[in-house]
Design an enzyme around this catalytic site. Structure first.
Site, short mmCIF file in Angstrom:
data_model
loop_
_atom_site.label_atom_id
_atom_site.label_comp_id
_atom_site.label_asym_id
_atom_site.label_seq_id
_atom_site.Cartn_x
_atom_site.Cartn_y
_atom_site.Cartn_z
CG HIS A 152 1.66 5.33 12.38
ND1 HIS A 152 2.90 5.62 12.90
CD2 HIS A 152 1.73 4.02 12.00
CE1 HIS A 152 3.67 4.55 12.82
NE2 HIS A 152 2.99 3.57 12.28
CG ASP A 166 6.96 5.16 5.80
OD1 ASP A 166 7.58 4.17 5.38
OD2 ASP A 166 6.10 5.09 6.69
CD GLU A 180 3.63 9.00 13.86
OE1 GLU A 180 2.71 8.20 14.03
OE2 GLU A 180 4.82 8.72 14.09
CG ASN A 183 0.56 6.24 16.49
OD1 ASN A 183 0.42 5.49 15.52
ND2 ASN A 183 1.45 7.21 16.52
P1 PGA Z 1 4.82 -3.03 12.16
O1 PGA Z 1 4.65 -1.50 11.79
O2 PGA Z 1 4.34 -3.82 11.00
O3 PGA Z 1 6.31 -3.19 12.36
O4 PGA Z 1 4.04 -3.29 13.39
C1 PGA Z 1 3.42 -1.04 11.33
C2 PGA Z 1 3.38 0.46 11.39
O5 PGA Z 1 3.92 1.03 12.33
O6 PGA Z 1 2.77 1.08 10.49
#
Ligand code: PGA
Length: 254
Positions: free
Chosen positions: A149, A81, A154, A147
């Site tokens: 995702h 992404d 999302e 959440n």
């Molecule tokens: P993080 O992000 O590794 O910085 O916790 C993971 C995500 O939001 O997919």
């Protein structure tokens, strides 16, 4: 974005998911074995890479393996992404992250680094076309959002979704504000992301989770119903997923 698909009962013990629980601080050190094995067997592997904090130690460990002789420079990298609206030179954009944190330390040239970009359906379709052209992703590294995702899919994301422009959840923007000096208003509101369907096309998936903040999402993803409300739960439908999670992230699992 489409509406939630109906929840289905979890197939406890019959999903393709293998959970590896590790002590806090050990996620990267354990994950590197999985990735190094793939790269050793297939030096030209297509590696799907997540950004974020969780996989940083994995990438550093992979670079150390390179200095000890692991051939990493023939791989192709495909990112999940990218934010919409940051300038190309912005240090927070994911193309910069992938180049600086993964491609350069692993010796992978720019022409084999693919990060989604743009704002149109045509941009998204071109990215999908590119993945198909390289024969698909061999191993996809994933993080999980608080959440639930995966990528920037999302809650509410459809199982069949493909690469597209999405708006970011408030939970995600708050979590990512730490990279924008804590300024929520500076966090982009939109992103381009591989879809759930795109992610599930990868031959193998390695999900990394660390910290208490991921415990509820991880429980829902692994033991809850398959539901659009927790996009990571769609991983229960994939035949070959390894989850490496630390003790804190496993806190809500039985
Ligand atoms: P993080 O992000 O590794 O910085 O916790 C993971 C995500 O939001 O997919």
């Amino acid at each position: 974005m489409t509406g939630a698909s109906p929840a289905t009962a979890p197939r406890a013990g019959r999903t393709g998911i293998r959970l590896v629980r590790v002590p806090n601080g050990r996620v990267g050190a354990v994950a590197v074995h999985e990735v190094a094995e793939t790269v050793a067997d297939h030096p030209r592997a297509v590696l799907g890479v997540a950004t974020g904090s969780t996989p940083l130690e994995l990438y550093a460990a992979l670079a150390r393996r390179r200095t000890h002789g692991l051939r990493t420079d023939a791989m192709t990298l495909v990112a999940l992404d990218e934010y919409v609206g940051l300038g190309g030179d912005d240090p927070r954009d994911y193309a910069t992250y992938v180049r600086r944190t993964i491609a350069t330390p692993l010796g992978i040239p720019d022409d084999r680094v693919h990060v989604p970009s743009g704002t149109t359906d045509a941009d998204a379709a071109a990215f999908e076309h590119g993945i198909a052209g390289m024969g698909g992703v061999d191993l996809q590294i994933l993080g999980i959002g608080r959440n639930g995702h995966i990528g920037f899919n999302e809650p509410g994301a459809d199982a069949a979704s493909r690469t597209r422009i999405v708006s970011l959840d408030e939970v995600t923007r708050r979590a990512n504000a730490e990279h924008f000096d804590g300024d929520l208003d500076a966090v982009p509101t939109h992103a381009i992301t591989q879809g759930v369907g795109t992610i599930l096309d990868a031959r193998r998936i390695l999900l990394l989770a660390a910290g208490r903040g991921k415990a509820a999402a991880l429980r829902a993803a692994l033991t809850g119903p398959v539901s659009a409300e927790v996009p990571a739960s769609y991983l229960q439908r994939h035949p070959a997923v390894v989850v490496i999670a630390d003790d804190d992230a496993c806190e809500e699992l039985e």
